[in-house]
Design an enzyme around this catalytic site. Structure first.
Site, PDB file in Angstrom:
ATOM      1  N   LYS A 271      -5.050  -5.936  -4.192  1.00 16.68           N
ATOM      2  CA  LYS A 271      -5.788  -6.498  -3.059  1.00 16.68           C
ATOM      3  C   LYS A 271      -7.051  -5.699  -2.821  1.00 16.68           C
ATOM      4  O   LYS A 271      -7.197  -4.567  -3.289  1.00 16.68           O
ATOM      5  CB  LYS A 271      -4.932  -6.537  -1.798  1.00 16.68           C
ATOM      6  CG  LYS A 271      -4.652  -5.222  -1.104  1.00 16.68           C
ATOM      7  CD  LYS A 271      -3.822  -5.482   0.164  1.00 16.68           C
ATOM      8  CE  LYS A 271      -3.475  -4.212   0.912  1.00 16.68           C
ATOM      9  NZ  LYS A 271      -4.637  -3.579   1.544  1.00 16.68           N
TER      10      LYS A 271
ATOM     11  N   ASP B  72       0.790  -1.242   0.000  1.00 15.10           N
ATOM     12  CA  ASP B  72       0.000   0.000   0.000  1.00 15.10           C
ATOM     13  C   ASP B  72       0.819   1.286   0.000  1.00 15.10           C
ATOM     14  O   ASP B  72       0.326   2.325   0.467  1.00 15.10           O
ATOM     15  CB  ASP B  72      -0.952   0.028   1.194  1.00 15.10           C
ATOM     16  CG  ASP B  72      -2.120  -0.932   1.033  1.00 15.10           C
ATOM     17  OD1 ASP B  72      -2.246  -1.539  -0.034  1.00 15.10           O
ATOM     18  OD2 ASP B  72      -2.894  -1.069   1.989  1.00 15.10           O
TER      19      ASP B  72
ATOM     20  N   CYS C 264      -3.008  -2.946   7.311  1.00 11.43           N
ATOM     21  CA  CYS C 264      -2.748  -3.815   6.164  1.00 11.43           C
ATOM     22  C   CYS C 264      -1.444  -4.598   6.284  1.00 11.43           C
ATOM     23  O   CYS C 264      -1.372  -5.751   5.860  1.00 11.43           O
ATOM     24  CB  CYS C 264      -2.775  -3.004   4.883  1.00 11.43           C
ATOM     25  SG  CYS C 264      -4.410  -2.319   4.524  1.00 11.43           S
TER      26      CYS C 264
END
Length: 266
Positions: free
Chosen positions: A175, A65, A208
């Site tokens: 994702k 991310d 995450c």
């Protein structure tokens, strides 16, 4: 056939498969499934709660991310009034670490939010998570900056930050949950590469990164968090709890310099 960066230079004719430690050799008459695994390339890394020895041939780094919506001005986090600059802390250590890992043959795998434009695989509970008041600020909504829709695949919002642009041979995985393993090919890719140990980096440390790491632990991978390559805009106690829990239950914690110090001289 073009050589894949994670296969040996002298790839046998007829080799089938991605991993540099397990593939088949096919001829018209026979398929050889008995490939001998290569010798380990050992890297001894100072870590907590114990030092670890990794086989670089069976290790990947997963970077989670580090994309514009989380880490860049005019992205989603910035539009919500949160401190996007906090999520930028891993950029500089990763700029030093990733080229060295690539040079050592360690796959670099980017796992980023990249939703379908129609959100067809996103159930209401996941949409609610990011727009719990129905205010139109969550997944798929237009950014106030006009730079695309929140975390939408192939948009500026979902792109990896410019400073860490992927290079040929890196692997990108979209994702759709806080964990990078749910509803994605990440586990299959790691298995096809022959990966047994994973270095973790990215944001957010307590969300995450942590939940991708814990799922990796449950799937049997050895997990090593790179603390200086992880960041979050959450309160400091969230990072403290995450690091404590990783060391207690889910793996090991170290830093980018410790990994660099452990890599074999080139």
């Amino acid at each position: 056939m073009k050589r894949h960066p994670y296969l040996p230079d002298a790839r046998p004719q007829g080799a089938l498969g991605l991993g540099h430690q397990y593939h088949w050799i096919a001829t018209p008459e026979e398929v050889d499934m008995a490939m001998a695994p290569p010798a380990p390339v050992r890297a001894r890394i100072d870590a907590a709660p114990q030092n670890v020895v990794l086989d670089l041939r069976r290790t990947a780094i997963v970077v989670i991310d580090l994309q514009n919506d989380f880490c860049t001005q005019d992205g989603w986090v910035d539009s919500l009034g949160a401190d996007y600059t906090a999520d930028r802390a891993p950029i500089e250590p990763l700029r030093r670490l990733l080229p060295a890992l690539r040079g050592a043959g360690v796959p670099v795998i980017w796992v980023n939010w990249g939703n379908r434009p129609d959100l067809a695989n996103m159930p209401p509970n996941q949409i609610h998570l990011y727009d719990n008041g129905g205010r139109g600020v969550g997944l798929g909504y237009p950014l106030p900056s006009g730079k695309g829709n929140v975390l939408e695949k192939d948009s500026w919002a979902a792109a990896i930050v410019d400073e860490l642009a992927p290079v040929p041979g890196d692997i990108l995985v979209d994702k759709y949950r806080i964990s990078g393993f749910w509803d994605t090919p990440l586990d299959s890719i790691l298995k096809n590469l022959g990966i047994k140990s994973i270095l973790f980096a990215g944001c957010n440390t307590d969300q995450c990164v942590l939940h991708t790491l814990t799922d990796a632990n449950f799937l049997g991978y050895g997990c090593v968090m790179l603390e200086d390559c992880c960041a979050t805009s959450s309160p400091a106690f969230c990072t403290e709890a995450t690091v404590w829990n990783v060391k207690k239950c889910f793996g090991f914690v170290t830093g980018s310099q410790q990994v660099l110090d452990a890599l074999p001289a080139r």
